[in-house]
Motif scaffolding. Structure first.
Motif, PDB file in Angstrom:
ATOM      1  N   PRO A 272       0.822  -1.225   0.000  1.00  0.00           N
ATOM      2  CA  PRO A 272       0.000   0.000   0.000  1.00  0.00           C
ATOM      3  C   PRO A 272       0.848   1.264   0.000  1.00  0.00           C
ATOM      4  O   PRO A 272       1.920   1.328   0.598  1.00  0.00           O
ATOM      5  N   LEU A 273       0.338   2.279  -0.677  1.00  0.00           N
ATOM      6  CA  LEU A 273       0.933   3.611  -0.704  1.00  0.00           C
ATOM      7  C   LEU A 273      -0.121   4.628  -0.309  1.00  0.00           C
ATOM      8  O   LEU A 273      -1.296   4.299  -0.130  1.00  0.00           O
ATOM      9  N   SER A 274       0.304   5.882  -0.205  1.00  0.00           N
ATOM     10  CA  SER A 274      -0.611   6.978   0.088  1.00  0.00           C
ATOM     11  C   SER A 274      -0.206   8.195  -0.718  1.00  0.00           C
ATOM     12  O   SER A 274       0.989   8.443  -0.941  1.00  0.00           O
ATOM     13  N   ILE A 275      -1.198   8.967  -1.128  1.00  0.00           N
ATOM     14  CA  ILE A 275      -0.930  10.204  -1.856  1.00  0.00           C
ATOM     15  C   ILE A 275      -0.187  11.193  -0.961  1.00  0.00           C
ATOM     16  O   ILE A 275       0.502  12.094  -1.449  1.00  0.00           O
ATOM     17  N   ILE A 279       4.585   8.812  -4.097  1.00  0.00           N
ATOM     18  CA  ILE A 279       4.422   7.660  -4.978  1.00  0.00           C
ATOM     19  C   ILE A 279       5.674   7.544  -5.838  1.00  0.00           C
ATOM     20  O   ILE A 279       6.082   8.511  -6.491  1.00  0.00           O
ATOM     21  N   PRO A 280       6.325   6.373  -5.853  1.00  0.00           N
ATOM     22  CA  PRO A 280       7.528   6.225  -6.695  1.00  0.00           C
ATOM     23  C   PRO A 280       7.147   6.176  -8.167  1.00  0.00           C
ATOM     24  O   PRO A 280       6.308   5.386  -8.577  1.00  0.00           O
ATOM     25  N   VAL A 292       6.942  11.283  -5.933  1.00  0.00           N
ATOM     26  CA  VAL A 292       6.237  12.519  -6.253  1.00  0.00           C
ATOM     27  C   VAL A 292       5.089  12.693  -5.261  1.00  0.00           C
ATOM     28  O   VAL A 292       4.489  11.721  -4.803  1.00  0.00           O
ATOM     29  N   PHE A 293       4.802  13.942  -4.955  1.00  0.00           N
ATOM     30  CA  PHE A 293       3.753  14.286  -4.003  1.00  0.00           C
ATOM     31  C   PHE A 293       2.701  15.112  -4.749  1.00  0.00           C
ATOM     32  O   PHE A 293       2.963  16.246  -5.167  1.00  0.00           O
ATOM     33  N   ARG A 322      -2.080   1.453  -6.186  1.00  0.00           N
ATOM     34  CA  ARG A 322      -1.545   0.993  -4.904  1.00  0.00           C
ATOM     35  C   ARG A 322      -1.926   1.915  -3.756  1.00  0.00           C
ATOM     36  O   ARG A 322      -1.835   1.518  -2.588  1.00  0.00           O
ATOM     37  N   CYS A 323      -2.342   3.137  -4.047  1.00  0.00           N
ATOM     38  CA  CYS A 323      -2.710   4.088  -2.999  1.00  0.00           C
ATOM     39  C   CYS A 323      -4.065   3.711  -2.408  1.00  0.00           C
ATOM     40  O   CYS A 323      -5.034   3.460  -3.146  1.00  0.00           O
ATOM     41  N   THR A 324      -4.141   3.722  -1.103  1.00  0.00           N
ATOM     42  CA  THR A 324      -5.401   3.414  -0.428  1.00  0.00           C
ATOM     43  C   THR A 324      -6.304   4.632  -0.300  1.00  0.00           C
ATOM     44  O   THR A 324      -7.407   4.519   0.240  1.00  0.00           O
TER      45      THR A 324
END
Length: 784
Positions: A272-275, A279-280, A292-293, A322-324
């Motif tokens: 999992p990722l988050s904004i 994010i790679p 990057v953000f 992948r972002c939740t």
């Protein structure tokens, strides 16, 4: 047990057999309180002493009972001392103390056995001496083991010191080389304070202190290409110069190996990722991930054909999946090609298409990998209007939540996700911003820019791609202003042109970054980073499927407030009437048979009512067109046939300037222009146009940049230098000159005096006259 737990569980690996162990497998009926024995384990000080003493006692008893010659045990002990005590210690590079202790243990054990056989092993003297022998051997073994640990640490420390010395030697050589190189190439006497080698082995970084006297790091950066040439770096390698951790420091990132040539697959880490945590998207030359953000930023990706843009788009979509706390909406007016692979597993789970692997179909409950896919202007307009309604609803309904969180930005979370709108080939929409003949695409272009301008706080952002960064491609400067994250793929034609558009002050040699997936990325936001080289991951179609299935249960759903605001346009996005074409399109993509028949709304698809353009009488203005030269071919999309455009253009010329007189069967009013060349451009002001027609004065056909430039020059007194005009319009001088030159040439207007203008008492420099721009405006208004 949830589906997510089932999918994330790793398969158990089979037990491996220990072929060095004689331990038997425990049967269900057997039970024992004793610990299991592992005969493969080496002896320690205690077990070694017990083994030596019990062996000596057994040998003495056996020798006495069988009448063994008394000298044999001593000979055996001497052989053990030579072979194991000395030979084995030398082979393993053990210390002299360990070798002496081992040899002495063998000799003492052999000597005691000989003595016991001569005087009887079953006496108290024999037993006591044997016990003393065991204690002595154990103590010696324990002491030598501790000594060996210390000696081994010293050896490792010595080796590390030698390696460090060698590394320091290399650092000193590099420091001296680069101090001399910077002095020779940049005329700056820097002092190297640190050299760090990259873990990838593809280069190193040099940090240096700048001298006094006003020397800045950007002065050094302007000579980066010369530094690379002076260092004789291999092709594909660059020297990247940026400011250090403090003012007065400069960092040189030197590539010595062209890793841009290497293909790196997208990592099989779908965690999992988050904004909010980044994010790679790609890799730096030193192997570090570039995260990057995008919570508040839009992104603009430029890449000519063949530069790896589609692969990079898959990586972007994989990161969002992948972002939740992110929902992805995709607009692709090229038949939805970029989004179809992301909905294919869902189509399989719905039974609408056959799976590629019948033994491994998508499981029931699989959701589309993107939350909304628009492949036509009408569907894209629905999407963007829904986004604007969501923006207004969130602003009203989440005020209390923002007060509780003490923030002016909507708190993004899995329950309140951010919406990322990915627009592939945005030129298909933005290029029609001023095209009144295609009102649908014109409306779409305006909506794209409105969403960019107004939805930042409420968590709606965009990623837009285009072939190049010309204003006639992306409409105007709005897209660039609201896209602090910029990416330029540099493989293919016009790569340097794109780098100049996005990073006008960067001095990176993009000609060396000519591999697919390579380019320059930079974030001009508050917490961004300086433009730097990067290498993108390579994605495979199988990767898309794996990402969709791995993230299926953790991708968020749209919050109820937003669902209600978006209305039926959102709830019916996957209905048969609007998404029925996907099944046919997905099969065509798999079989490599994509053509216009699979386009959304085409007759050959399963849905004949999907956004099929309806004829509108209001849109047909052929009866009201002026009979003058038609320049609308310059505003047509790139998808039209060049031969057809040429034929249409020649037909317009024949119709306007034909030498054969044709009877005029059309009714002509007094306001209509007579046949022949229109010389209205010779009037003084663009407003003085007596040929105003029924459908307006033609202002909508004037490029916005031309009108803005004319207003600025006229306000400045009628003449203006290019640099001053560019500064007032918020553009780079080179960009302004290129775009205005193209706009003027399109209608045959040339600047007098080779384009030089004298303003006041200044020296003549390139610039513009109000009269020149006014003439161009008149010609655009008169053109049809």
């Amino acid at each position: 047990m949830t589906t997510q737990e089932t999918m994330s569980r790793e398969p158990r690996s089979p037990k491996k057999l220990n072929l060095n162990s004689t331990k038997k497998t425990k049967t269900p009926g057997a039970s024992s309180t004793l610990p299991p024995l592992d005969w493969a384990r080496s002896h320690g000080p205690i077990t070694g002493a017990l083994s030596a003493t019990t062996g000596a006692a057994a040998a003495a008893l056996l020798g006495t009972a069988t009448g063994m010659p008394e000298g044999w045990p001593l000979l055996i002990g001497a052989a053990g001392a030579v072979g194991h005590g000395i030979g084995h210690s030398v082979r393993r590079k053990l210390t002299l103390r360990t070798a002496v202790a081992r040899a002495a243990s063998w000799l003492v054990a052999g000597g005691w056995t000989t003595w016991a056989m001569a005087h009887g092993p079953l006496s108290w003297a024999a037993a006591g001496s044997l016990a003393a022998l065991g204690v002595g051997i154990g103590a010696a073994a324990s002491h030598t083991a501790a000594w060996e640990e210390v000696a081994e640490e010293e050896r490792f420390t010595a080796e590390a010191r030698a390696a460090a010395a060698e590394m320091d030697g290399r650092r000193r050589v590099i420091a001296a080389e680069w101090q001399d190189r910077v002095r020779r190439v940049c005329m700056a006497d820097v002092k190297v304070v640190a050299v760090e080698f990259w873990e990838t082995g593809a280069g190193f970084s040099v940090e240096a202190e700048l001298p006094g006297g006003g020397v800045t790091w950007d002065r050094i950066s302007s000579r980066s290409r010369a530094l690379a040439a002076d260092a004789r770096l291999p092709l594909g390698c660059t020297v990247h110069v940026e400011e250090g951790a403090a003012q007065g420091l400069v960092v040189f990132d030197v590539m010595t190996k062209n890793i841009m040539r290497e293909e790196k697959l997208y990592p099989e880490d779908y965690s999992p990722l988050s904004i909010l945590t980044g994010i790679p998207w790609c890799l730096r030359p030193n192997g570090e991930e570039i995260r990057v953000f995008l919570r508040e930023a839009c992104a603009l990706l430029l890449g000519p054909p063949g530069s790896g843009k589609s692969t990079f788009m898959d990586v972007i979509l994989a990161g969002f999946a992948r972002c939740t706390d992110v929902l992805t909406w995709v607009i692709d007016l090229k038949q939805g090609a970029i989004g179809i692979p992301w909905v294919t597993p869902w189509l399989e789970a719905q039974g609408l298409i056959e799976p590629d692997d019948p033994d491994n179909p998508a499981p029931a409950g699989t959701r589309p990998g993107v939350d909304w896919l628009a492949a036509t202007p009408k569907e894209a307009i629905r999407m963007l209007k829904g986004a604007l309604r969501i923006n207004k609803a969130r602003q009203l309904r989440y005020q209390k939540l923002m007060r509780q969180q003490d923030t002016t930005l909507l708190p993004i979370s899995p329950e309140l996700p951010q919406i990322e709108i990915v627009i592939d080939e945005g030129a298909e929409a933005l290029a029609h911003a001023n095209n009144r003949r295609e009102p649908e695409k014109r409306e779409l272009a305006e909506l794209i820019k409105e969403v960019m301008r107004t939805t930042r706080a409420m968590g709606l952002r965009k990623v837009l791609t285009a072939v190049d960064g010309n204003l006639n491609t992306i409409g105007d400067t709005v897209v660039k202003r609201f896209s602090p994250l910029s990416i330029a793929l540099t493989s293919g034609e016009n790569s340097g042109h794109n780098v100049g558009k996005l990073f006008p002050k960067v001095r990176i040699d993009s000609n060396q970054l000519n591999e697919k997936g390579a380019g320059i990325i930079g974030d001009s936001g508050a917490n961004g980073f300086a433009p730097t080289e990067f290498k993108g991951w390579k994605s495979l179609p199988s990767m898309v499927r794996r990402v969709v299935l791995a993230t299926n249960d953790r991708r968020p759903t749209l919050d109820q407030v937003s669902v209600e605001a978006a209305g039926e346009d959102y709830r019916e996005r996957w209905s048969q009437a609007r998404a029925g074409w996907l099944a046919t399109a997905a099969e065509a993509v798999r079989n490599g048979e994509t053509d216009d028949d699979q386009a959304p709304g085409a007759a050959g698809t399963t849905t004949a009512v999907l956004d099929k353009p309806e004829p509108s009488g209001a849109g047909d203005d052929s009866g009201r067109r002026h009979r003058s030269l038609n320049l609308s071919y310059q505003r047509q999309g790139q998808g039209e046939d060049p031969d057809e455009l040429a034929a249409r253009f020649l037909a317009e010329i024949d119709q306007t300037y034909g030498t054969t007189e044709e009877p005029d069967r059309t009714r002509r009013t007094d306001r209509q222009r007579p046949r022949g060349l229109n010389l209205s451009y010779s009037r003084t002001n663009p407003q003085e146009n007596s040929d105003t027609t029924e459908d307006g004065d033609g202002s909508e056909r004037v490029p916005p940049l031309l009108q803005r430039a004319y207003d600025a020059v006229r306000a400045a007194g009628g003449r203006m230098h290019t640099a001053d005009l560019a500064e007032q319009l918020g553009l780079a001088a080179t960009e302004l000159g290129t775009e205005l030159g193209r706009i003027l040439r399109a209608v045959g207007v040339e600047r007098p005096g080779k384009g030089t203008v004298r303003v006041g008492k200044s020296e003549p420099r390139t610039g513009y006259l109000a009269e020149t721009l006014a003439e161009a405006i008149r010609r655009y208004r008169d053109a049809r």
